[in-house]
Design a protein around this motif. Sequence first.
Motif, PDB file in Angstrom:
ATOM      1  N   GLU A 194     -14.963  29.184  13.423  1.00 20.04           N
ATOM      2  CA  GLU A 194     -14.779  29.504  14.840  1.00 20.04           C
ATOM      3  C   GLU A 194     -15.733  28.692  15.698  1.00 20.04           C
ATOM      4  O   GLU A 194     -16.848  28.410  15.295  1.00 20.04           O
ATOM      5  N   ALA A 195     -15.257  28.339  16.881  1.00 16.76           N
ATOM      6  CA  ALA A 195     -16.084  27.568  17.805  1.00 16.76           C
ATOM      7  C   ALA A 195     -17.044  28.500  18.526  1.00 16.76           C
ATOM      8  O   ALA A 195     -16.732  29.663  18.795  1.00 16.76           O
ATOM      9  N   ARG A 196     -18.209  27.985  18.830  1.00 20.22           N
ATOM     10  CA  ARG A 196     -19.181  28.739  19.606  1.00 20.22           C
ATOM     11  C   ARG A 196     -19.617  27.903  20.793  1.00 20.22           C
ATOM     12  O   ARG A 196     -19.502  26.677  20.772  1.00 20.22           O
ATOM     13  N   TYR A 197     -20.103  28.578  21.818  1.00 18.15           N
ATOM     14  CA  TYR A 197     -20.418  27.878  23.058  1.00 18.15           C
ATOM     15  C   TYR A 197     -21.853  28.156  23.487  1.00 18.15           C
ATOM     16  O   TYR A 197     -22.413  29.231  23.240  1.00 18.15           O
ATOM     17  N   ASP A 198     -22.432  27.162  24.121  1.00 21.31           N
ATOM     18  CA  ASP A 198     -23.849  27.190  24.455  1.00 21.31           C
ATOM     19  C   ASP A 198     -24.007  26.778  25.917  1.00 21.31           C
ATOM     20  O   ASP A 198     -23.588  25.692  26.305  1.00 21.31           O
ATOM     21  N   VAL A 209      -8.428  18.029   2.685  1.00 22.36           N
ATOM     22  CA  VAL A 209      -7.686  18.664   1.601  1.00 22.36           C
ATOM     23  C   VAL A 209      -6.289  18.053   1.507  1.00 22.36           C
ATOM     24  O   VAL A 209      -5.804  17.737   0.418  1.00 22.36           O
ATOM     25  N   GLU A 210      -5.691  17.868   2.647  1.00 24.65           N
ATOM     26  CA  GLU A 210      -4.341  17.316   2.698  1.00 24.65           C
ATOM     27  C   GLU A 210      -4.279  15.920   2.089  1.00 24.65           C
ATOM     28  O   GLU A 210      -3.334  15.588   1.368  1.00 24.65           O
ATOM     29  N   MET A 211      -5.291  15.104   2.374  1.00 25.21           N
ATOM     30  CA  MET A 211      -5.312  13.748   1.824  1.00 25.21           C
ATOM     31  C   MET A 211      -5.383  13.784   0.305  1.00 25.21           C
ATOM     32  O   MET A 211      -4.671  13.046  -0.376  1.00 25.21           O
ATOM     33  N   VAL A 212      -6.241  14.633  -0.213  1.00 25.39           N
ATOM     34  CA  VAL A 212      -6.355  14.769  -1.667  1.00 25.39           C
ATOM     35  C   VAL A 212      -5.014  15.207  -2.241  1.00 25.39           C
ATOM     36  O   VAL A 212      -4.498  14.615  -3.196  1.00 25.39           O
ATOM     37  N   TYR A 213      -4.434  16.212  -1.622  1.00 22.02           N
ATOM     38  CA  TYR A 213      -3.189  16.787  -2.116  1.00 22.02           C
ATOM     39  C   TYR A 213      -2.055  15.768  -2.092  1.00 22.02           C
ATOM     40  O   TYR A 213      -1.379  15.545  -3.101  1.00 22.02           O
ATOM     41  N   GLU A 214      -1.857  15.134  -0.949  1.00 20.58           N
ATOM     42  CA  GLU A 214      -0.746  14.199  -0.796  1.00 20.58           C
ATOM     43  C   GLU A 214      -0.824  13.057  -1.806  1.00 20.58           C
ATOM     44  O   GLU A 214       0.180  12.651  -2.386  1.00 20.58           O
ATOM     45  N   VAL A 220     -18.179  18.177   4.812  1.00 19.13           N
ATOM     46  CA  VAL A 220     -18.449  17.553   6.113  1.00 19.13           C
ATOM     47  C   VAL A 220     -17.607  18.252   7.171  1.00 19.13           C
ATOM     48  O   VAL A 220     -16.388  18.103   7.195  1.00 19.13           O
ATOM     49  N   ILE A 221     -18.240  19.059   7.990  1.00 16.96           N
ATOM     50  CA  ILE A 221     -17.557  19.713   9.100  1.00 16.96           C
ATOM     51  C   ILE A 221     -17.874  18.909  10.347  1.00 16.96           C
ATOM     52  O   ILE A 221     -19.014  18.882  10.791  1.00 16.96           O
ATOM     53  N   ILE A 222     -16.889  18.245  10.870  1.00 13.97           N
ATOM     54  CA  ILE A 222     -17.191  17.363  11.991  1.00 13.97           C
ATOM     55  C   ILE A 222     -16.095  17.370  13.047  1.00 13.97           C
ATOM     56  O   ILE A 222     -16.377  17.293  14.231  1.00 13.97           O
ATOM     57  N   THR A 223     -14.830  17.507  12.629  1.00 11.81           N
ATOM     58  CA  THR A 223     -13.766  17.519  13.615  1.00 11.81           C
ATOM     59  C   THR A 223     -13.521  18.916  14.167  1.00 11.81           C
ATOM     60  O   THR A 223     -12.964  19.074  15.236  1.00 11.81           O
ATOM     61  N   GLY A 224     -13.912  19.953  13.433  1.00  9.59           N
ATOM     62  CA  GLY A 224     -13.703  21.308  13.897  1.00  9.59           C
ATOM     63  C   GLY A 224     -12.341  21.845  13.496  1.00  9.59           C
ATOM     64  O   GLY A 224     -12.125  23.048  13.466  1.00  9.59           O
ATOM     65  N   THR A 225     -11.412  20.938  13.179  1.00 11.62           N
ATOM     66  CA  THR A 225     -10.061  21.390  12.844  1.00 11.62           C
ATOM     67  C   THR A 225      -9.797  21.396  11.344  1.00 11.62           C
ATOM     68  O   THR A 225      -8.892  22.057  10.882  1.00 11.62           O
ATOM     69  N   GLU A 226     -10.580  20.650  10.570  1.00  8.25           N
ATOM     70  CA  GLU A 226     -10.304  20.553   9.143  1.00  8.25           C
ATOM     71  C   GLU A 226     -11.568  20.163   8.387  1.00  8.25           C
ATOM     72  O   GLU A 226     -12.396  19.417   8.891  1.00  8.25           O
ATOM     73  N   ALA A 227     -11.677  20.723   7.192  1.00  3.84           N
ATOM     74  CA  ALA A 227     -12.835  20.407   6.360  1.00  3.84           C
ATOM     75  C   ALA A 227     -12.631  19.066   5.671  1.00  3.84           C
ATOM     76  O   ALA A 227     -11.517  18.690   5.336  1.00  3.84           O
ATOM     77  N   ARG A 228     -13.719  18.352   5.477  1.00  2.79           N
ATOM     78  CA  ARG A 228     -13.678  17.099   4.739  1.00  2.79           C
ATOM     79  C   ARG A 228     -14.686  17.159   3.607  1.00  2.79           C
ATOM     80  O   ARG A 228     -15.636  17.938   3.675  1.00  2.79           O
ATOM     81  N   TYR A 229     -14.456  16.337   2.596  1.00  2.04           N
ATOM     82  CA  TYR A 229     -15.290  16.404   1.409  1.00  2.04           C
ATOM     83  C   TYR A 229     -15.875  15.046   1.069  1.00  2.04           C
ATOM     84  O   TYR A 229     -15.270  14.007   1.326  1.00  2.04           O
ATOM     85  N   ASP A 230     -17.076  15.076   0.513  1.00  2.30           N
ATOM     86  CA  ASP A 230     -17.841  13.869   0.277  1.00  2.30           C
ATOM     87  C   ASP A 230     -18.372  13.901  -1.147  1.00  2.30           C
ATOM     88  O   ASP A 230     -19.073  14.834  -1.531  1.00  2.30           O
TER      89      ASP A 230
END
Lengths: 152, 152
Positions: A81-85, B40-45, B75-85
Amino acid sequence: MITNMNILKNRLMEKGIKPTFQRLKVLEYLSNNLKNHPTVEMVYEELLKEIPTLSLTTVYNTLNNFLEKGLVSGVIITGTEARYDFDTKYHHHFLCKICGKIIDIDLKCGYALGEKRTVSGHRIDEVHGYFKGICKNCYKNLGTKPKGHSSS
Amino acid sequence: MITNMNILKNRLMEKGIKPTFQRLKVLEYLSNNLKNHPTVEMVYEELLKEIPTLSLTTVYNTLNNFLEKGLVSGVIITGTEARYDFDTKYHHHFLCKICGKIIDIDLKCGYALGEKRTVSGHRIDEVHGYFKGICKNCYKNLGTKPKGHSSS
DNA sequence: ATAATTATTATAATCATTACAAAGTAGAAA
DNA sequence: TTTCTACTTTGTAATGATTATAATAATTAT
Ligand SMILES: [Mn+2]
Ligand SMILES: [Mn+2]
Ligand SMILES: [Zn+2]
Ligand SMILES: [Zn+2]
């Protein structure tokens, strides 16, 4: 509080946002919860008490609007979830895995302070940093809890 | 490639994860895409081509498993999807708002390197840092594009 | 006052992720 | 080998946050 509301009103107008009742209330809530880094749901649930007709969509739209205009900053840290500051000055955050609190962290690093304009040659627009762990307070209380054969 | 697969197999066993076919393939994919920070989608596809029976649930479970055991980092960076490293050594990331690439960033800061154990008295378990902006390459190409009256 | 613009609301749709239970697999015990 | 058991994979449904869409209300301009 009237004076405070006027300050908030001016902030909105400076950014070219029409200071409607809902927008003012959302901004007011954020300014009163500097240390809470509220979620959309938190803003909505609290304001609903005062504005029974308030729509969740309005809260989403308003916060996105504020974010675009740089009136508030977004904190992505839980992943769910997004949070705001309300505080837009560059700073980092610490998420406690026990109590869930999100604590402000100020580092003296040039990137954390937003002083550097580029990194490895790339132009920086936003700097985000966060830690996850166990906060000072929860760590202290860990010893007071039974070793594991506790609950139910 | 056989030798490489054996190395990956050992990595799994060292962490107490039974090296099944699916798990090995997911880990192999990550190791071959160090610079891509796959979703996840990239790995799956991609793996679906080789393993037509593969389930998306398995990819989710596997990646969560790897994450818990510290075999990969999130790596949580876009907020919409998890990425893995695949790279679990502490490092930061840069997200380009134009091309969407996620670029590894190495800073000499003690926190970024994972040397410091605490911050403001709180125990650190994870350090996450990322920048958003325009990457070197995209910035260079900005000038070559028409000013605005471009597309249809 | 009327029309045009913008804001708010209610509801449905989307998308990533998780929950759950059925079906499959491998290895130990008999 | 057959049976039992534990674990893995799969398919589908549920969840939860966010966005899209269209109707209604409020504000501003003509
Ligand atoms: Mn903060
Ligand atoms: Mn990386
Ligand atoms: Zn805590
Ligand atoms: Zn780029």
